[in-house]
Design an enzyme around this catalytic site. Structure first.
Site, PDB file in Angstrom:
ATOM      1  N   SER A 161      -9.985  -0.398   7.158  1.00  0.00           N
ATOM      2  CA  SER A 161      -9.392  -0.209   5.835  1.00  0.00           C
ATOM      3  C   SER A 161      -8.711  -1.435   5.231  1.00  0.00           C
ATOM      4  CB  SER A 161      -8.389   0.942   5.869  1.00  0.00           C
ATOM      5  OG  SER A 161      -9.076   2.161   5.806  1.00  0.00           O
TER       6      SER A 161
ATOM      7  N   LYS B 226       0.860  -1.189   0.000  1.00  0.00           N
ATOM      8  CA  LYS B 226       0.000   0.000   0.000  1.00  0.00           C
ATOM      9  C   LYS B 226       0.892   1.234   0.000  1.00  0.00           C
ATOM     10  CE  LYS B 226      -3.879   2.014   2.643  1.00  0.00           C
ATOM     11  NZ  LYS B 226      -4.739   1.851   3.832  1.00  0.00           N
TER      12      LYS B 226
ATOM     13  N   SER C 109      -9.705   1.950   2.954  1.00  0.00           N
ATOM     14  CA  SER C 109      -8.811   2.710   2.105  1.00  0.00           C
ATOM     15  C   SER C 109      -7.803   1.847   1.352  1.00  0.00           C
ATOM     16  CB  SER C 109      -8.053   3.729   2.954  1.00  0.00           C
ATOM     17  OG  SER C 109      -7.191   3.055   3.871  1.00  0.00           O
TER      18      SER C 109
END
Lengths: 490, 477, 95
Positions: free
Chosen positions: A175, A76, A151
């Protein structure tokens, strides 16, 4: 190759069926082919990936291979990577190249994993749909008109579309688990303090925790073991031995499941839970019962307050954490500032997107003179109550089971007009963050062709049992092996 | 109307740790800009603070030395504001639960009485960087080397009633932090800084007047001047029918005035909240007791001991204990000499003068304690007189060697041979018949004249005691 | 209680954000809705629950006082937009 699990890929590498360079090239090709539509990656580091793969192959030839040596993964873009742009999904850091690796990145590299690149995400991890990224939205591989969740939406989409066997994510209010559920994969957020936050760009420091998105609990266990452990650079890192999570799964899970007590909080079965997800949860409960698990009703009476609590605590911390982006030492700086105030205000207003600004504004407000007690302090007290609810529940049960999200993946744009409806998508996941508990999302069926996930919440540092419980389920179900048709086998 | 002045001080003492309070960067002063600002000090994305245990220990030592309570649990909070020298947009400080609170120190007033000044609290925080205002094409340059240096902010009660008292308190704290070896006390380099909250009220009024905060007070002299200026200004404002406004004022030592800091006037809302990157600092009883056991002898106790054990006057004891290094020097000399009064006189006299002249600290004295013993021993055994010793001291200071070497080389050994002195005494008496007559007629004071003559003829080397004795005998006739 | 555009302006200044005039109504509306939403906490029966700042119930670890960092100024300043003589440049700071 890409339909294989990490464990199977590791076996292929070990037997010489393929090399890491071949495997890495295969995933890079898939990214090249599919990511134009999905937009799961912000930065693909093909050259570095192939270099790392070559090193992994050499290490293997030298007999220095571990379980992750040569396995491609994606990070990420909230995790700092030395020499590679680390954007956090924001224009603010579009030009930012980290001079160091995050602890998570360094540990996975030391374990031999190969980094394919940096995945898309909601800006500064603020969002539940991956629509707030400066680099554009991410599409759900199961249905391109829908969001992948957020997210960690890029990581979820990449793993679901088999553009990477596994990926890192971070979870502040759901997330990892929410996108895992919406993309039909397995996600784990460990106990707060289990994984070092060093080099993980902060959103809300007392809630942020890195974890894994993968196809299965078994794969998640492999990565989590490599990522976890004490780090003296993080004051909130816990000095506690890391079990061999993957090794622990080799034991007979059915034996271990028999006689466990799972709590089913009645607050998880509220009006907001869509029927399709409720059915998937009920089916999963039946599976567990068939494995000898006893399902016990429990109550988390303060859980309904978790979303408003979170939307005080997280913005408060974020408003302070994001003050460092001022256009002076790194990040976006506006053109020709007329004075100091202009430098600050324009750099920040031009560098941050709307959702980030909303959270900064909310957080500034709840901490400001005259409001601190009513909002921030009150939220901290409610947080204590929510945490105590979980403690009470765990005095009676070994594990908590429930839905991960109220419904399956929603349409792109469906919730962008009203922040509150977007926030409520995390209603079942936020509690674990507020309490700091480990939690997973496991694929448990489909609702109109879209994946649904169930959530398992464990007691503090009970990741081994959590993974075992998920693995036991995955040994007798096949939901986690499903891939969207367009991205399945060649 | 007569006015009462009320002063409270906030001292910022940089703690003498090697590394910063939350990072492993060096705290050394004077390095090239930003070479000692690591990722943590720069507030880089993703970095985290880890607390330096030495800063905690030093704060506790201060608390124990001032009779404060040491918090079993203290909490770091973020103070949020934007400023270029504050990289993260917040300063990590302590707010509701400081590490040290509720103690006192006593100061000695001019009339010799003692007064107690309360210490409200002392908390740990990180220092900010520096803005350099030299012209960079109309821009300012930011150096963050200082960012993250540990500070102990010591907040007093508003117990002081004059600028003098404020200075006495400040000197006391200055002495104390240096005794404890937790701060080098260097005001020029900014490692010991002070802000003063000053207000006035009509004599007899109990509620406090509106205060102004004075900043940039970087020497004891400036502090006294700035406070007096501010007191005058406030009285003028009130007597002129105006009102004192609460504000921050900067002391300008060049122009000798205080002026309002407009940039800081805007109402601040610091939005303090517990820093979620740091956990509560928990200190247990055993740890605190171990620190108490480490406390050095403090200035007050040392002063009393010097009076009692060495028979020094209060004044001498005060001066000698004002700095730990001076007291150490004194004790070393006394240990080798066994004449405290002589040692005290020389340290406070010749040595102190020479150190001042060359702007040296006593640790860098060109005549160390052992050399001083060597010199004073020669006074005591009558090898040289006190007067000659001053010449020897100067030569030692200039690097000519030990006392014995200088005495030898310069031939300064005292004449103690009675026959030799007697011969010279006879010569002097014979050469001054008029004075002899006057002396014998009762003008006793002329003894000094004869002594002077003998000393002149011996270049000061005759033993003064012997000269006196012989002259008295011979002048009687 | 809805926020006024003046409130939003004040908060924006504290946060060093600036909104164009045409953005203010939408932001004010959104922020009011968020604040309304979190106002649910008002009625929460917290009693004497101690505030929970952190999920971990452990004390701060103390670091040894050792210098571990080397000068990396050149590396760090690659990310800065304006530097001169090793300093970060900003519009003139007025005290």
């Amino acid at each position: 190759m890409h339909e294989k699990s990490v464990a199977a890929l590791a076996a292929g590498l070990a037997s010489g069926e393929f090399s890491s360079v071949e495997l890495t090239r295969h995933y890079l090709d898939r990214i090249e082919r599919f990511d134009g539509d999905l937009n799961a990656f912000i930065t693909v580091t093909a050259e570095q990936a192939l270099d790392q793969a070559a090193v992994a192959d050499r290490d293997r030839a030298d007999g220095k291979a571990g379980p992750l040596t040569g396995i491609p993964i994606a990070h990420k873009d909230i995790l700092c990577t030395e020499g590679v742009r680390t954007s956090c999904g924001s224009r603010m850091l579009d030009n930012f190249v980290s001079p160091f690796d995050a602890a998570v990145v360094a540990r996975l590299r030391e374990a031999g994993a190969v980094s394919l690149g940096k995945t898309n995400m909601d800006e500064f991890a603020m969002g539940s749909s991956n629509e707030t990224s400066y680099y554009g939205l991410v599409r759900n591989p199961w249905d391109h008109s829908r969001v992948p969740g957020g997210s960690s939406g890029g990581s979820a989409a990449a793993v679901a579309a088999r553009l990477a066997p596994a990926a890192t994510g971070t979870d502040t209010g759901g997330s990892i688990r929410q996108p895992a559920a919406l993309a039909g994969i397995t996600g784990i957020k460990p106990t707060y303090g289990r994984v070092s936050r060093y080099g993980m760009i902060a959103f809300a420091s007392s809630l942020d925790q890195a974890g894994v998105l993968a196809q299965s609990a078994e794969d998640a266990a492999l990565l989590l073991a490599a990522m976890s452990g004490f780090d003296e650079r993080d004051s909130t890192s816990v000095d506690r031995a890391v079990p061999d999570y993957a090794g622990g799964l080799a034991e007979d899970q059915r034996e271990k499941l028999r006689g466990l007590r799972f709590g089913l909080p009645k607050e998880f079965l509220d009006d907001g839970l869509e029927p399709g997800v409720r059915v998937a949860l009920e089916e999963a409960i039946k599976v567990y019962e068939s494995l000898g698990v006893e399902i016990v009703p429990v109550t988390l009476p303060n859980l309904p307050l978790s979303v408003p609590t979170y939307y005080v605590v997280a913005p408060a911390e974020c408003s302070s954490n994001l003050s460092r982006y001022d256009g002076v030492r790194f990040g976006y700086r506006c053109e020709d500032p007329s004075d100091l105030e202009d430098l600050y205000k324009r750099s920040r207003s031009e560098g941050f997107g709307d959702e980030v600004k909303r959270r900064i504004m909310t957080g500034t407000y709840v901490l400001s003179a005259g409001y601190y007690d009513a909002y921030y302090l009150k939220a901290q007290k409610v947080r204590q109550l929510i945490s105590a609810d979980f403690k009470n529940a765990f005095s009676e049960v070994d594990m908590i089971i429930g839905p991960t999200t109220p419904g399956p993946a929603f349409e792109i744009g469906a919730k962008t007009d009203d922040p509150i409806t977007m926030y409520l998508n995390d209603i079942y996941t936020i509690g674990a963050n507020l309490a700091g508990l480990p939690a997973m999302s496991v694929p448990a069926g489909f609702v109109d062709g879209l994946p649904a996930g169930i959530q398992l919440v464990g007691n503090y540092f009970d990741e081994q049992r959590l993974l075992g419980v998920a693995h036991g389920y995955q040994q007798v179900t096949h939901w986690h092996t499903q891939a969207p048709a367009a991205y399945g086998s060649e | 109307m007569s006015w009462e002045v009320v002063i409270g001080l906030e001292v910022h003492a940089q703690l003498r740790t090697r590394s910063k309070i939350f990072s492993g960067a060096s705290t050394a002063f004077g390095s090239s800009p930003n070479t000692q600002a690591c990722a943590v000090d720069l507030g880089y994305p993703g970095v985290l603070p880890v607390l330096n245990g030495e800063a905690v220990r030093m704060a506790a030592m201060f608390g124990l030395a001032t009779g404060c309570s040491i918090a079993r649990r203290s909490v770091f909070a973020r103070k949020n504001y934007f400023y270029p020298d504050l990289p993260k947009g917040y300063q990590i400080s302590q707010y509701e639960l400081p590490i040290v609170h509720g103690g006192e120190v006593s100061i000695r007033l001019e009339d010799g009485t003692e007064k107690t000044i309360g210490i409200t609290r002392a908390h740990l925080e990180e220092d900010a960087g520096k803005s350099l205002h030299e012209d960079f094409h109309g821009l300012s340059g930011i150096d963050l080397n200082r960012a993250g240096v540990p500070l102990l902010e010591i907040v007093s009660e508003p117990d002081m009633r004059s600028a003098r008292e404020a200075v006495a308190y400040l000197k006391k704290i200055h002495t104390l932090v240096r005794y404890l070896e937790i701060c080098d006390g260097n005001m020029q380099e900014g490692s010991f800084r002070c802000d003063a909250n000053v207000s006035v009220r009509p004599q007899g009024q109990t509620e406090l007047g509106t205060r102004a905060e004075l900043k940039n007070l970087n020497s004891f002299r400036f502090i006294e001047k700035a406070i007096n200026l501010e007191v005058e200004r406030q009285i003028d404002v009130i007597e002129g029918g105006g009102k004192v406004v609460q504000e921050t004022r900067l002391y300008d030592s060049d122009k000798n005035l205080t002026r309002s800091m407009r940039s800081k006037e805007e109402a601040n809302d610091y939005r303090y909240f517990p820093d979620p990157d740091l956990l509560p600092v928990v200190l247990d009883e055993d740890w605190i007791e171990a620190r108490r056991a480490e406390l050095p002898e403090l200035p007050g106790a040392k002063r009393e001991r010097f009076v009692k054990d060495f028979g020094l006057s209060d004044y001498d004891a005060d001066v000698l204990t004002s700095a730990r290094e001076t007291a150490d020097y004194f004790e070393q000399v006394v240990a080798g000499l066994d004449d405290a009064k002589l040692a005290a006189n020389w340290i406070m006299g010749e040595l102190s003068g020479a150190l001042n002249r060359d702007a040296l600290d006593i640790e860098r004295s060109k005549v160390d304690a052992a050399a001083m013993i060597g010199l004073l021993a020669r006074i005591k055994d009558d090898t040289i007189s006190g007067k000659i010793a001053k010449e020897v001291f100067e030569a030692m200071w200039e690097g000519e060697g030990s006392a014995d070497e200088v005495i030898e080389k310069r031939g300064l050994r005292q004449i103690t041979d009675t026959a030799a002195i007697e011969a010279i005494v006879d010569e002097v008496i014979a050469a001054n018949p008029t004075q002899l007559e006057q002396y014998r007629a009762g003008k006793d004071k002329l003894l000094g004249f004869f002594v002077g003559q003998v000393m002149q003829r011996t270049a000061g080397k005759a033993n003064p005691g012997q000269v006196n004795k012989l002259l008295r005998e011979k002048l009687k006739g | 209680m809805p926020l006024s555009s003046k409130d939003v302006e004040n908060i924006a200044h504290l946060a060093r954000l600036r909104f164009a005039e045409n953005e203010v109504p939408a932001f004010t509306d959104n922020l009011s809705r968020i604040i309304d939403f979190v106002n649910q906490l008002e009625a929460a029966p917290v009693g004497d629950a101690p505030p929970m700042a952190h999920p971990l119930d452990q004390p701060q670890r103390l670091r040894k006082d050792v210098v571990t960092e080397k000068d990396q100024r050149a590396e760090f300043q690659k990310n800065a937009a304006a530097i001169e003589a090793g300093l970060y440049l900003v519009p003139r700071v007025i005290e």
